[in-house]
Design a protein around this motif. Structure first.
Motif, mmCIF file in Angstrom:
data_model
loop_
_atom_site.group_PDB
_atom_site.id
_atom_site.type_symbol
_atom_site.label_atom_id
_atom_site.label_comp_id
_atom_site.label_asym_id
_atom_site.label_seq_id
_atom_site.Cartn_x
_atom_site.Cartn_y
_atom_site.Cartn_z
ATOM 1 N N PRO A 62 60.521 -0.862 56.649
ATOM 2 C CA PRO A 62 59.326 -0.074 56.323
ATOM 3 C C PRO A 62 58.341 0.054 57.475
ATOM 4 O O PRO A 62 57.668 1.073 57.618
ATOM 5 C CB PRO A 62 58.702 -0.847 55.152
ATOM 6 N N ASN A 63 58.221 -0.990 58.300
ATOM 7 C CA ASN A 63 57.228 -1.007 59.366
ATOM 8 C C ASN A 63 57.932 -1.169 60.701
ATOM 9 O O ASN A 63 58.516 -2.216 60.980
ATOM 10 C CB ASN A 63 56.241 -2.161 59.145
ATOM 11 N N ILE A 64 57.885 -0.141 61.532
ATOM 12 C CA ILE A 64 58.659 -0.181 62.769
ATOM 13 C C ILE A 64 57.918 -0.863 63.911
ATOM 14 O O ILE A 64 58.411 -0.874 65.041
ATOM 15 C CB ILE A 64 59.103 1.235 63.194
ATOM 16 N N GLN A 65 56.772 -1.462 63.639
ATOM 17 C CA GLN A 65 56.081 -2.213 64.688
ATOM 18 C C GLN A 65 56.944 -3.354 65.222
ATOM 19 O O GLN A 65 56.830 -3.740 66.384
ATOM 20 C CB GLN A 65 54.751 -2.759 64.161
ATOM 21 N N SER A 66 57.817 -3.888 64.358
ATOM 22 C CA SER A 66 58.678 -4.987 64.806
ATOM 23 C C SER A 66 59.653 -4.536 65.887
ATOM 24 O O SER A 66 60.218 -5.361 66.606
ATOM 25 C CB SER A 66 59.446 -5.579 63.627
ATOM 26 N N TYR A 67 59.869 -3.217 66.020
ATOM 27 C CA TYR A 67 60.719 -2.721 67.101
ATOM 28 C C TYR A 67 60.138 -3.067 68.472
ATOM 29 O O TYR A 67 60.846 -3.063 69.479
ATOM 30 C CB TYR A 67 60.880 -1.202 67.016
#
Length: 399
Positions: free
Chosen positions: A119-124
């Motif tokens: 859901p949250n691509i900040q972890s990319y």
């Protein structure tokens, strides 16, 4: 015959190391190469009874003209000892980029683990998610800008400015057709990202590799991979009534009415959880995805094309498989260094290349569809749901 004075040979693969026969990685040193490549993988087929899953998917990708590796077969000898039949593949490395894109010492090829459907691509942004294949290059500014652009884009047109959207949709459609559980949709593994420097199209490319867990391979119980383990071993295509059950969804973007449907008949909604990129580029643009599936079914993912290809490959490797499955004087299969784990038999190879499922030789609660069975069942489901005019020779199911 080509000879090389300096190579590095190392164990290869992750989960495959738990099987009875190891895989290897080869790096050719001394600025030498073989057909423009200097990195190769040798995989033993320990997970895949057919030796064909890698090969067929790479052939599909190459047929479609999308950036892809290649696979073929080799016999491995070490110090004169026969180790067995292996699938030989090149790798997404800087040498591959130079060969395919004419860019030397690229600084924009990233290997990704955990780059998945979330859901949250900040972890990319996490450095552990995607690492640069050029170890001498540590500046992540360009990569981080790419991730920020993924997050701020609002329309397909926004994404297409910096990301090859058609390639991404093609790869996701292939994942769905293959029933993949170890790529973007369900695992976030076996992914590379690359930004070309040359040519007119310098948008980021979404690349997939390693397909030995596809075509219904290793369908495992719900507790482990949220997949429903079915009694594959009492199910035949000759009397396939399930496609006509009312529980089967007639819409790719609606779930089935119960959780007992077999895997080839999963709708996309059943197969894929909602996540940031899938919502933005697939679920919010269903017609694009359905059109891509129609294109793939028409061009390549159909039994009319794939069954003869499988037959040809099976005939070609049969004598080498037979040798690979022959016990030596000590009663051991070639290359089987881990004696506590089993390997697939010749009969399992022969049958799983067709319609017959096999039990996993390591995990007792896991089984794999026959490779032709998976292709035919998926073909029938997509043809039915999308109302395609498909080959009647493969759609004739007694009702």
């Amino acid at each position: 015959m080509k000879k090389f004075d300096k190579i590095t040979l190392s164990l290869g693969g992750h989960s495959s190391r738990y099987y009875g026969k190891s895989g290897f990685n080869i790096k050719i040193r001394g600025k030498k190469d073989l057909y423009g490549r200097n990195h190769f993988k040798l995989r033993s087929g320990s997970r895949d009874a057919t030796y064909l899953r890698h090969k067929i998917v790479y052939d599909i990708q190459n047929h479609l003209g999308i950036p892809s590796l290649s696979a073929n077969f080799s016999q491995l000898y070490i110090n004169g000892e026969y180790i067995g039949l292996y699938i030989m593949m090149d790798c997404f490395k800087t040498s591959w980029i130079e060969y395919v894109y004419s860019e030397k010492d690229t600084t924009s090829l990233y290997k990704c683990t955990g780059f998945g459907n979330i859901p949250n691509i900040q972890s990319y942004m996490d450095k552990r998610t995607c690492t640069n294949e050029n170890e001498d290059y540590t500046d992540r500014t360009e990569y981080n800008e790419f991730i920020r652009n993924l997050e701020t884009a609002r329309t397909i047109e926004d994404y297409e400015k910096f990301f090859d959207v058609d390639l991404f949709i093609t790869q996701i459609a292939l994942e769905y057709l293959l029933g993949s559980w170890d790529h973007f949709i369900n695992g976030g593994n076996n992914i590379f990202l690359y930004k070309p420097r040359n040519g007119n199209d310098q948008r980021w490319k979404f690349l997939l590799y390693d397909f030995d867990a596809d075509f219904g391979q290793d369908i495992i119980d719900e507790d482990k991979f949220n997949m429903i383990y079915q009694d594959l071993f009492n199910y035949t295509m000759e009397n396939d009534q399930e496609l006509f059950k009312p529980e089967i969804s007639n819409n790719l973007f609606k779930p089935h009415k119960n959780d007992s449907i077999k895997h080839p008949y999963y709708s996309f909604e059943d197969y894929a959880l909602h996540g940031y990129l899938l919502d933005a580029l697939i679920f919010n643009h269903q017609e694009l995805f359905e059109n891509k599936l129609k294109e793939l079914i028409t061009k390549i993912f159909n039994p009319t094309i794939l069954f003869p290809h499988i037959d040809s490959l099976k005939e070609f490797i049969e004598p080498y498989v037979r040798l690979d499955k022959t016990l030596n004087n000590e009663g051991i299969y070639p290359g089987k260094f881990d004696r506590k784990n089993n390997i697939y038999t010749y009969e399992q190879w022969r049958d799983n290349c067709e319609f017959t499922p096999v039990k996993n030789v390591v995990e007792t609660n896991s089984g794999s569809y026959g490779i032709k069975y998976w292709i035919l069942a998926k073909y029938r489901y997509i043809c039915t749901v999308l109302h395609l005019d498909c080959d009647p020779n493969y759609m004739n199911i007694s009702q």
